[in-house]
Scaffold this motif. Structure first.
Motif, short mmCIF file in Angstrom:
data_model
loop_
_atom_site.label_atom_id
_atom_site.label_comp_id
_atom_site.label_asym_id
_atom_site.label_seq_id
_atom_site.Cartn_x
_atom_site.Cartn_y
_atom_site.Cartn_z
N LYS A 159 0.83 -1.20 0.00
CA LYS A 159 0.00 0.00 0.00
C LYS A 159 0.86 1.26 0.00
CE LYS A 159 -3.65 0.08 2.61
NZ LYS A 159 -4.53 0.18 3.80
N GLU A 160 1.94 1.26 0.78
CA GLU A 160 2.81 2.43 0.84
C GLU A 160 3.51 2.66 -0.50
OE1 GLU A 160 2.84 4.56 3.26
OE2 GLU A 160 1.42 3.33 4.38
N GLU A 161 3.92 1.59 -1.14
CA GLU A 161 4.57 1.73 -2.45
C GLU A 161 3.58 2.26 -3.48
OE1 GLU A 161 7.58 1.64 -3.14
OE2 GLU A 161 8.62 0.34 -1.72
N LEU A 162 2.34 1.81 -3.41
CA LEU A 162 1.33 2.26 -4.35
C LEU A 162 1.02 3.75 -4.16
CD1 LEU A 162 -0.42 1.34 -6.66
CD2 LEU A 162 -2.13 0.54 -5.02
N LYS A 163 1.00 4.19 -2.92
CA LYS A 163 0.78 5.62 -2.64
C LYS A 163 1.94 6.46 -3.19
CE LYS A 163 -0.43 6.33 1.71
NZ LYS A 163 -0.49 6.03 3.18
N ARG A 164 3.14 5.92 -3.12
CA ARG A 164 4.31 6.65 -3.63
C ARG A 164 4.29 6.72 -5.15
NH1 ARG A 164 9.76 5.71 -4.70
NH2 ARG A 164 9.55 3.48 -4.36
N ILE A 165 3.87 5.62 -5.80
CA ILE A 165 3.70 5.63 -7.26
C ILE A 165 2.70 6.70 -7.66
CG2 ILE A 165 2.73 4.33 -9.20
CD1 ILE A 165 4.01 1.81 -8.00
N ASP A 166 1.60 6.74 -6.93
CA ASP A 166 0.54 7.72 -7.21
C ASP A 166 1.07 9.14 -7.11
OD1 ASP A 166 -2.10 8.58 -7.73
OD2 ASP A 166 -2.47 8.82 -5.58
N LEU A 167 1.87 9.40 -6.09
CA LEU A 167 2.44 10.74 -5.89
C LEU A 167 3.26 11.17 -7.10
CD1 LEU A 167 3.25 13.19 -4.08
CD2 LEU A 167 5.16 11.74 -3.27
N HIS A 168 4.19 10.32 -7.54
CA HIS A 168 5.13 10.72 -8.59
C HIS A 168 4.49 10.64 -9.98
CE1 HIS A 168 8.47 11.24 -5.88
NE2 HIS A 168 8.23 10.05 -5.33
N LEU A 169 3.66 9.64 -10.21
CA LEU A 169 3.00 9.54 -11.50
C LEU A 169 2.06 10.72 -11.74
CD1 LEU A 169 2.45 7.98 -14.11
CD2 LEU A 169 0.80 6.57 -12.85
N SER A 170 1.41 11.17 -10.69
CA SER A 170 0.50 12.31 -10.83
C SER A 170 1.25 13.58 -11.21
CB SER A 170 -0.30 12.54 -9.54
OG SER A 170 0.55 12.93 -8.47
N HIS A 171 2.50 13.73 -10.78
CA HIS A 171 3.31 14.88 -11.20
C HIS A 171 3.49 14.88 -12.72
CE1 HIS A 171 3.93 16.02 -7.17
NE2 HIS A 171 4.98 15.26 -6.88
N LEU A 172 3.79 13.71 -13.27
CA LEU A 172 3.95 13.61 -14.73
C LEU A 172 2.64 13.93 -15.43
CD1 LEU A 172 5.39 12.84 -17.35
CD2 LEU A 172 4.86 10.43 -16.85
N LEU A 173 1.54 13.39 -14.94
CA LEU A 173 0.26 13.64 -15.59
C LEU A 173 -0.15 15.12 -15.48
CD1 LEU A 173 0.23 10.59 -15.87
CD2 LEU A 173 -2.16 10.59 -15.19
N ASN A 174 0.18 15.76 -14.39
CA ASN A 174 -0.11 17.19 -14.27
C ASN A 174 0.74 18.01 -15.23
OD1 ASN A 174 -2.20 17.89 -12.22
ND2 ASN A 174 -0.94 16.59 -10.92
N TYR A 175 1.99 17.59 -15.44
CA TYR A 175 2.82 18.24 -16.47
C TYR A 175 2.16 18.09 -17.83
CZ TYR A 175 6.36 18.67 -20.07
OH TYR A 175 7.01 19.02 -21.23
N ILE A 176 1.69 16.89 -18.14
CA ILE A 176 1.04 16.65 -19.43
C ILE A 176 -0.22 17.51 -19.57
CG2 ILE A 176 -0.20 14.91 -20.78
CD1 ILE A 176 1.80 12.83 -19.62
N LYS A 177 -1.00 17.62 -18.50
CA LYS A 177 -2.23 18.41 -18.56
C LYS A 177 -1.94 19.88 -18.84
CE LYS A 177 -6.59 19.24 -16.19
NZ LYS A 177 -7.42 18.94 -14.99
N ARG A 178 -0.83 20.37 -18.30
CA ARG A 178 -0.47 21.78 -18.52
C ARG A 178 0.01 22.05 -19.94
NH1 ARG A 178 1.97 20.98 -13.46
NH2 ARG A 178 4.04 20.86 -14.44
N ASN A 179 0.46 21.00 -20.63
CA ASN A 179 1.09 21.20 -21.94
C ASN A 179 0.30 20.64 -23.11
OD1 ASN A 179 4.07 22.33 -21.58
ND2 ASN A 179 3.63 21.00 -19.83
N TYR A 180 -0.79 19.92 -22.82
CA TYR A 180 -1.60 19.34 -23.88
C TYR A 180 -3.08 19.54 -23.55
CZ TYR A 180 2.59 16.64 -25.26
OH TYR A 180 3.86 16.26 -25.66
#
Length: 670
Positions: A484-505
Motif C-alpha cells: 500500500k505504501e509503495e502504491l501511494k508513492r507511485i501515485d504521488l510521482h506519476l500524478s506529477h507527470l500527468l499534471n505536467y502533461i495536462k499543462r502542456n496538452y
C-alpha cells in the motif's frame, strides 16, 4: 485426443527407428498426427524423414517452421545442424551445434553433438574448406553458444560481453547501438556496474560518411565508436572541425541543425541515430503515454477502492475508461508483457523460459513498432530486465533510456527522464512507454525509498520472507502493508507527470494507458488455486481523449494491442492476433478469457474466467526444459459465479472448457 497423439508418437518413433522402415507407412502416420496437432515430435520426425529421403528443401521448410514454434528443442536444432552440414552451410551448422550444446539435458545428447561436430571439423580440415583462423573463430563461437545465457543482463549480452558502443543488426533497418547515458566516470560496464549505470539506445546507422538534406529543424544523436576520432561537419558548404569539440566518447551527443544540407565525415566509423525532426504535423493523439505498473493487482484495487490509492493520478483528467474485468494471460512479467506488445498468447510468442534467450520479434511485429512506423517518435524509460532490446523490444523504439530496476530506476527518478524527453520533443507526436517497478520491490524485499521505509511500521521489518521467485512468494502480511505504501508513492510521482502533461496538452490530444502484468501471490492467505484472481486480475485504464465509462466486460491484456491500434486508426493484421478489439470500442464480446502458467519444471496450469464459472486446469506432470508436457493426467476444479446453474449445466461447461484447453495446448504434448 491426448491418448491418440501419444499413441501416434509411439508408433512413429518405432517406425523411424527401424533401419528399413516403410516411407509410405510413416508418412501416413505423420499426416494423421499433423491433422490433430503439430507437436515437437511431429517436427522432429518429419524433418528426420525428409532428411532420410534426401528431400532437403522440405526438411528446411519444416525446420524453420518448427524452430519458430519450439525454439528450445534440442532435436530440431540438431536436425538443422545436420541439414546445414549436408547443404555445406557450415557457419549455420556450427551455430545449431552450439545451440544443441546449450540445450542438451544429458551426457548422451552432448556426446552425440560432439561426435558430429568433430566429424564436421575433420572434414573441413581435410578438404581445406575454410582457413584455419576462420575455423578457430567458428569453434570459439560454438563454445560461447554452449554457455549462452539470456538477455536480462543487458547491456551485458547473453555471452557475458558488453554491448556498449557495439553496433547491432548492422545493415538492417533495425541497426542500433547502446551507449552510456549521464555518466562521466565509466566508459564501459561490467556485470556489477551495469546495475548502476544508465544507458541510451537508438536505432540508426554506422558509417564514416553521411549526407542529409533537412527540410526542417532536426537533431542528430551522434556517438563515437572509437576514441580520437576526427570529425568534420559541413553545414551548407561551410566546414566545421569537431575533432577537438565538446562531444564526449561515452554518450550520445545531440547536434541540432536548421533547414539545409549537412555532410558528416569521420576517419573512423561513428554511429548516428535516425534523424529527429523537431516538429511534426499533429496527429489525433499528439501524446500516447503507455504506463506499465509492474505487479499491480486489480483485485487489490477493488478490495481497497474506498482508500482511493491512485486518487492523485486518476483525478488529473476528467475522462477515464476503466475495465474492472481484465485478466493477464500469464502469471509473470516475461510472458505477460510479451503478450501485451504482440497480441499473442504465451506459446505463440514464445517468451516463457527463464534461462534461454528468445526474440519475439521474429514472429510478430509489436504494437509499438506499428506505432513507430506510423509516424510516432517512440521512446521507453525502463529498468525491466525482461523487456530489453535483445528480447525483441529494440525494433519498437527510436530511443530507450535503461537502467536496471535493482540499481534504483524507480518511479521518482523515471519521471524526471520522461518530463525531460517530452519537454525536449514537445512538438513531435510522441509515444512513451514507462515501466514503474516499485511494487516488484516488495516481493523481492528491496527497500529503495525513504518514503516507504518511514511509513512502514518498525514491527513490519522483522522478517524477510522472500520466495523462490517473486511470483512464488507466499502470503505475507508485512508485504501487504508495504504494498500500500509503495502504491501511494507511485501515485504521488506519476500524478506529477500527468499534471505536467495536462499543462502542456489538451485532454483530447493525449491517450494515457495504464495496465499491469500480474497480481501478487502473497495476498492469498489460504490459496485454493495457484491462478486465483489475486494473481491474475489486473487493471486496465485509458485516460484523456477517450469515452468516460466503467466497464465489467471480460477482457485480457492481449486485447490492448488491437484496441490501441483501432483508436489510432492504424492498420494491422487481425488474423495474426489472439487479442480482440474490446467490446466497448466496437469489438465482439468475449465468452471467456484464459490465463496460463507455462514454466519449465512446474506443472502446466490454466484458468478460464467466464461469466458463470472459473475453471482451473492443472497437469500432474511438469513441463520439461523444451516446453513439452504430458497432458493426459490432470485435475480440474471450478468456482461457480452463478448459483442458478444446474449441475447438468456445470458439467457441460466443465467438459467444454477442458476440451478447449486440451485442443489449444495439444501441441505441447510429449
Amino acid at each position: 485426443m491426448i491418448a491418440k497423439v501419444k499413441q501416434l508418437h509411439k508408433e512413429i518413433q518405432e517406425i523411424i527407428q527401424t533401419i528399413d522402415y516403410n516411407p509410405d507407412e510413416l508418412e501416413k502416420k505423420i499426416i494423421e498426427l499433423s491433422d490433430i496437432a503439430k507437436t515437437e515430435t511431429f517436427y522432429t520426425v518429419v524433418t528426420t524423414h525428409c532428411f532420410n529421403i534426401h528431400n532437403f528443401d522440405k526438411a528446411e521448410e519444416f525446420l524453420k517452421e518448427g524452430l519458430l514454434r519450439f525454439s528450445y528443442s534440442y532435436s530440431l536444432h540438431f536436425n538443422r545442424a545436420m541439414l546445414s552440414y549436408i547443404q555445406q552451410k557450415y557457419e549455420q551448422a556450427f551455430y545449431h551445434f552450439g545451440k544443441c550444446l546449450s540445450l542438451a539435458s544429458n551426457v548422451d545428447e552432448r556426446e552425440t553433438v560432439n561426435t558430429n561436430l568433430n566429424a564436421l571439423i575433420e572434414m573441413i580440415k581435410q578438404n581445406n574448406i575454410m582457413p584455419i583462423e576462420e575455423l578457430k573463430k567458428q569453434l570459439e563461437f560454438v563454445k560461447k553458444l554452449a554457455k549462452e545465457g539470456e538477455e536480462r543482463s543487458y547491456p551485458i549480452d547473453k555471452f557475458g560481453e558488453s554491448l556498449i558502443r557495439k553496433v547491432q543488426e548492422i545493415g538492417s533497418e533495425y541497426e542500433n547501438m547502446t551507449n552510456l547515458y549521464k555518466n562521466n566516470i565509466f566508459e564501459d560496464v561490467n556485470d556489477i556496474t551495469r546495475y548502476f549505470t544508465k544507458t541510451e539506445y537508438y536505432l540508426g546507422k554506422s558509417s564514416k560518411e553521411y549526407e542529409f538534406d533537412f527540410t526542417t529543424k532536426t537533431t542528430l544523436p551522434i556517438s563515437y565508436l572509437t576514441k580520437d576520432t576526427k570529425l568534420l561537419i559541413t553545414i551548407n558548404n561551410e566546414v566545421f572541425n569537431y575533432s577537438s569539440s565538446t562531444l564526449k566518447f561515452g554518450q550520445y551527443n545531440y547536434l541540432t541543425f536548421e533547414k539545409g544540407k549537412v555532410c558528416i565525415n569521420a576517419d573512423h566509423p561513428i554511429f548516428i541515430g535516425n534523424p529527429i525532426p523537431l516538429k511534426d504535423t499533429p496527429k489525433k493523439y499528439k501524446l500516447i503515454l503507455h504506463t506499465f505498473i509492474d505487479g499491480l493487482s486489480g483485485t487489490y484495487l477493488e478490495k481497497h477502492a474506498t482508500e482511493n490509492l491512485l486518487v492523485k493520478t486518476l483525478s488529473v483528467f476528467s475522462n477515464k475508461y476503466e475495465n474492472k474485468n481484465c485478466y493477464a494471460t500469464a502469471d509473470w512479467t516475461f510472458p505477460s508483457n510479451a503478450g501485451t506488445v504482440t497480441g499473442m498468447d504465451t506459446v505463440a510468442h514464445g517468451q516463457y523460459h527463464p534461462f534461454f534467450s528468445h526474440d519475439f520479434s521474429v514472429k510478430q511485429q509489436s504494437l509499438i513498432e506499428h506505432i513507430r512506423k506510423n509516424g510516432y517518435f517512440t521512446a521507453a524509460f525502463t529498468g525491466d530486465w525482461r523487456g530489453t532490446p535483445p528480447h525483441g523490444y529494440g525494433k519498437s523504439y527510436n530511443r530507450i533510456v535503461y537502467k536496471n530496476s535493482v540499481g534504483g530506476f524507480a518511479t521518482s527518478e523515471l519521471m524526471e527522464e520522461v518530463i525531460d524527453h517530452l519537454e525536449t520533443f514537445k512538438e513531435k507526436n510522441n509515444y512513451v512507454w514507462i515501466v514503474l517497478p516499485d511494487l516488484h520491490d516488495v516481493a523481492d524485499e528491496l527497500f529503495m525509498g525513504i518514503n516507504t521505509q518511514v511509513h512502514t511500521p518498525a514491527q513490519n521489518r522483522l522478517l524477510a520472507k522472500k520466495g523462490k521467485t517473486s511470483v512464488l512468494s507466499d502470503y505475507d502480511k508485512q508485504k501487504i502493508i508495504r504494498y500500500k505504501e509503495e502504491l501511494k508513492r507511485i501515485d504521488l510521482h506519476l500524478s506529477h507527470l500527468l499534471n505536467y502533461i495536462k499543462r502542456n496538452y489538451e485532454e483530447d490530444e493525449v491517450l494515457i494507458i495504464i495496465h499491469s502484468d500480474h497480481g501478487q501471490g502473497y495476498f492469498i492467505e489460504n490459496p485454493e488455486q495457484f491462478l486465483q484472481d489475486e494473481r491474475t486480475k489486473v487493471p486496465f485504464m485509458l485516460l484523456g481523449g477517450v469515452q468516460n465509462m466503467i466497464s465489467t466486460r471480460l477482457m485480457c491484456n492481449l486485447d490492448i494491442y488491437p484496441t490501441i491500434l483501432e483508436l489510432l486508426n492504424i492498420d494491422y493484421k487481425k488474423d495474426r492476433l489472439h487479442g480482440r478489439l474490446l467490446e466497448d470500442f466496437g469489438g465482439e464480446a468475449r465468452e471467456f478469457v484464459f490465463t496460463e502458467s507455462y514454466h519449465p519444471d512446474r506443472e502446466y496450469r490454466a484458468v478460464i474466467h467466464a461469466k458463470d464459472l472459473n475453471l482451473y486446469f492443472e497437469t500432474i506432470n511438469k513441463v520439461d526444459n523444451y516446453g513439452r508436457v504430458d497432458l493426459e493426467d490432470f485435475k480440474v476444479s471450478v468456482d461457480i459465479n452463478n448459483n442458478k446453474l444446474l449441475i447438468e449445466e456445470i458439467d457441460k461447461l466443465k467438459k467444454r472448457y477442458v476440451n478447449w484447453i486440451i485442443r489449444k495446448r495439444l501441441v505441447l504434448q510429449k
